[in-house]
Design a protein around this motif. Structure first.
Motif, mmCIF file in Angstrom:
data_model
loop_
_atom_site.group_PDB
_atom_site.id
_atom_site.type_symbol
_atom_site.label_atom_id
_atom_site.label_comp_id
_atom_site.label_asym_id
_atom_site.label_seq_id
_atom_site.Cartn_x
_atom_site.Cartn_y
_atom_site.Cartn_z
ATOM 1 N N PRO A 274 38.035 30.945 41.541
ATOM 2 C CA PRO A 274 37.720 29.863 42.386
ATOM 3 C C PRO A 274 38.616 29.948 43.626
ATOM 4 C CG PRO A 274 38.537 28.929 40.464
ATOM 5 C CD PRO A 274 38.303 30.485 40.176
ATOM 6 N N ASP A 275 39.990 30.390 43.388
ATOM 7 C CA ASP A 275 40.821 30.284 44.505
ATOM 8 C C ASP A 275 41.064 31.515 45.548
ATOM 9 O OD1 ASP A 275 41.732 27.774 43.220
ATOM 10 O OD2 ASP A 275 43.237 29.021 41.898
ATOM 11 N N TYR A 276 39.953 32.242 45.151
ATOM 12 C CA TYR A 276 40.002 33.596 46.137
ATOM 13 C C TYR A 276 38.629 33.788 46.743
ATOM 14 C CZ TYR A 276 44.050 34.508 43.090
ATOM 15 O OH TYR A 276 45.496 34.251 42.588
ATOM 16 N N PRO A 277 38.398 33.072 47.914
ATOM 17 C CA PRO A 277 37.203 33.084 48.675
ATOM 18 C C PRO A 277 37.021 34.620 49.198
ATOM 19 C CG PRO A 277 38.386 31.233 49.380
ATOM 20 C CD PRO A 277 39.421 32.148 48.603
ATOM 21 N N ILE A 278 35.999 35.121 49.127
ATOM 22 C CA ILE A 278 35.511 36.391 49.463
ATOM 23 C C ILE A 278 34.448 36.314 50.855
ATOM 24 C CG2 ILE A 278 34.100 38.468 48.882
ATOM 25 C CD1 ILE A 278 34.417 37.615 46.221
ATOM 26 N N VAL A 279 35.066 36.791 51.741
ATOM 27 C CA VAL A 279 34.402 37.068 53.080
ATOM 28 C C VAL A 279 33.157 37.574 53.072
ATOM 29 C CG1 VAL A 279 34.671 37.607 55.784
ATOM 30 C CG2 VAL A 279 36.599 36.912 54.328
#
Length: 366
Positions: A274-279
Motif C-alpha cells: 500500500p505504500d508503493y503506488p505504481i504509475v
C-alpha cells in the motif's frame, strides 16, 4: 460518584467520539479531480496449443516457470508424421525417376523426328531424280533409243519413290505426335514431383509445428496437459502470462467516466504494497455503460451503471519488476480526470527495491 453522572459522562464520550469519527470519515477520500475503483492486477494470457492432433511427448515446464520468447516449452509425438514424411520422400524419388524416363522418351522422339525428316528429304531427292529419269526415258522410247521395257522400269521406279516419300512423310507426322505425347508425359511427371515435394514440405511444417515454443517472454500460468495425453487439433498445453503487459480494470460511475480521457495519469496501489503506488496510464474507456460487477466495492456509493476503465502499467517500469509480478493481487486504481489537479503526497512514486516488498514468483526468483 452518582450513577446518573457516570452514565452522563459515558454518553458524552460516545457522542464526542461519534462526532469525531463522522468528521474524519466524512472527509472526501480524494481531492477534486480524482476518482477511484478497486480491481485486480491482470496480464495478457496466451495459450500455447498444438496445431494438429497428436500425443504430448514432452512438457517439462511447471506453473510459475519463466520462459523466453522462442523457448521450446513442449514437444508433440512426431513418429506418425515422420513415417508419412518418408513415404512422401519416396514418392518424390519415384516421380523424379518418371521425369527422367519421360525426358529420355522425349529426346528419343525428337531424334526419331529428325531422322524421319531427313528420310523425307532423301525420298524427295529420289523422287525428283526418278521423275527426271522417267522423263528422259519416255522421250528416248519415242525415238527408239531406249526400249519400251526400260521406260516401264523407270516409270515403276518413279512410283516406288513416290510411295516411299509418302511413307516417310507419314512417319515424320507420327514422330511429331510422339513428341507431343512425350511432352505431355513429362509435364505430368513434373507436376507429380511438385505435388510430392509439396506434401514433403507440408509434413516438415507439421513436424516443425509439433515443437511448441513461447511467442512471448512471460510466465507459465497454467499447465493444461501432461506427457502421454492425446490432444485434438488446437489442444492447449500451457497458458503463458505476458509480464510486459500488466494492467488493472476499474469501474467508474457515469458522472466521472465521461471526464476521463485516454492518456490520463493513474496510480495503482496494491493491497500487498500500500505504500508503493505504481504509475499507470488510462489506455481504454468503455464506450458503453454496464452494470457494476458485484465484486467491485468502491468507497463511494455503488452506482447501477458504470464504465470500465483500463489502467496500463508502464512497460519499461515492468521490466524491473517482472520476477515480482503476481497476477490477481487486489488493489485500488486511482485516475486523475482533471489535468490541473495535483496528486496527493501519498501517491508519489518512490524508488524502492522490489525484493524488499514481497518474494518473487516462479523460476525467475529461485
Amino acid at each position: 460518584m452518582p450513577r446518573r453522572l457516570v452514565f452522563g459522562l459515558i454518553a458524552l464520550v460516545v457522542v464526542v467520539g461519534g462526532a469525531i469519527a463522522w468528521f474524519i470519515l466524512s472527509k472526501p477520500a480524494l481531492p477534486p479531480g480524482f476518482a477511484s475503483g478497486n480491481g485486480r492486477l491482470e496480464a495478457t494470457e496466451t495459450y500455447i496449443a498444438s496445431k494438429t492432433a497428436g500425443r504430448v511427448l514432452e512438457a517439462p515446464l511447471n506453473e510459475g516457470d519463466d520462459v523466453q520468447a522462442g523457448q521450446v516449452i513442449a514437444k508433440m509425438d512426431t513418429e506418425p508424421l515422420e513415417a508419412q514424411l518418408r513415404q512422401a520422400q519416396a514418392k518424390v524419388s519415384e516421380a523424379q525417376a518418371t521425369v527422367a524416363q519421360t525426358q529420355a522418351q522425349l529426346v528419343e522422339a525428337q531424334d526419331n523426328r529428325n531422322y524421319a525428316l531427313a528420310q523425307v528429304d532423301v525420298k524427295k531427292a529420289d523422287l525428283n531424280f526418278a521423275d527426271k529419269q522417267y522423263g528422259r526415258s519416255k522421250e528416248l522410247v519415242t525415238k527408239g533409243a531406249v526400249s519400251q521395257q526400260e521406260g516401264e522400269i523407270d516409270f515403276a521406279r518413279l512410283g516406288v519413290d513416290r510411295a516411299e516419300l509418302i511413307g516417310s512423310q507419314s512417319q515424320a507426322e507420327r514422330t511429331v505426335s510422339n513428341i507431343e505425347a512425350a511432352k505431355s508425359s513429362s509435364i505430368a511427371a513434373q507436376a507429380a514431383v511438385a505435388a510430392a515435394k509439396a506434401e514433403v514440405d507440408r509434413l516438415n511444417a507439421e513436424i516443425k509445428d509439433s515443437v511448441l515454443t513461447s511467442p512471448i517472454r512471460g510466465r507459465i500460468e497454467t499447465r493444461l496437459a501432461e506427457p502421454g495425453e492425446v490432444l485434438p487439433a488446437g489442444g492447449r498445453v500451457y497458458s503463458v502470462v505476458d509480464l510486459a503487459d500488466v494492467y488493472m480494470y476499474v469501474f467508474l460511475p457515469e458522472q466521472v467516466a465521461g471526464k476521463v480521457a485516454i492518456g490520463s495519469q493513474a496510480r495503482i496501489v496494491l493491497d500487498a504494497a500500500p505504500d508503493y503506488p505504481i504509475v499507470a496510464v488510462v489506455t481504454y474507456v468503455s464506450p458503453v455503460a454496464q452494470f457494476t460487477p458485484k465484486t467491485v466495492e468502491t468507497k463511494e456509493e455503488r452506482h447501477n451503471l458504470s464504465f470500465r476503465v483500463k489502467l496500463q502499467v508502464d512497460r519499461a517500469r515492468l521490466s524491473q519488476f517482472e520476477p515480482f509480478v503476481k497476477v490477481g493481487i487486489p488493489g485500488m486504481g486511482y485516475v486523475r480526470f482533471d489535468s490541473a489537479a495535483t496528486w496527493p503526497a501519498k501517491f508519489e512514486v518512490k524508488n524502492v527495491n522490489p525484493a524488499k516488498m514481497w518474494s518473487a514468483t516462479g523460476s525467475g526468483g529461485q
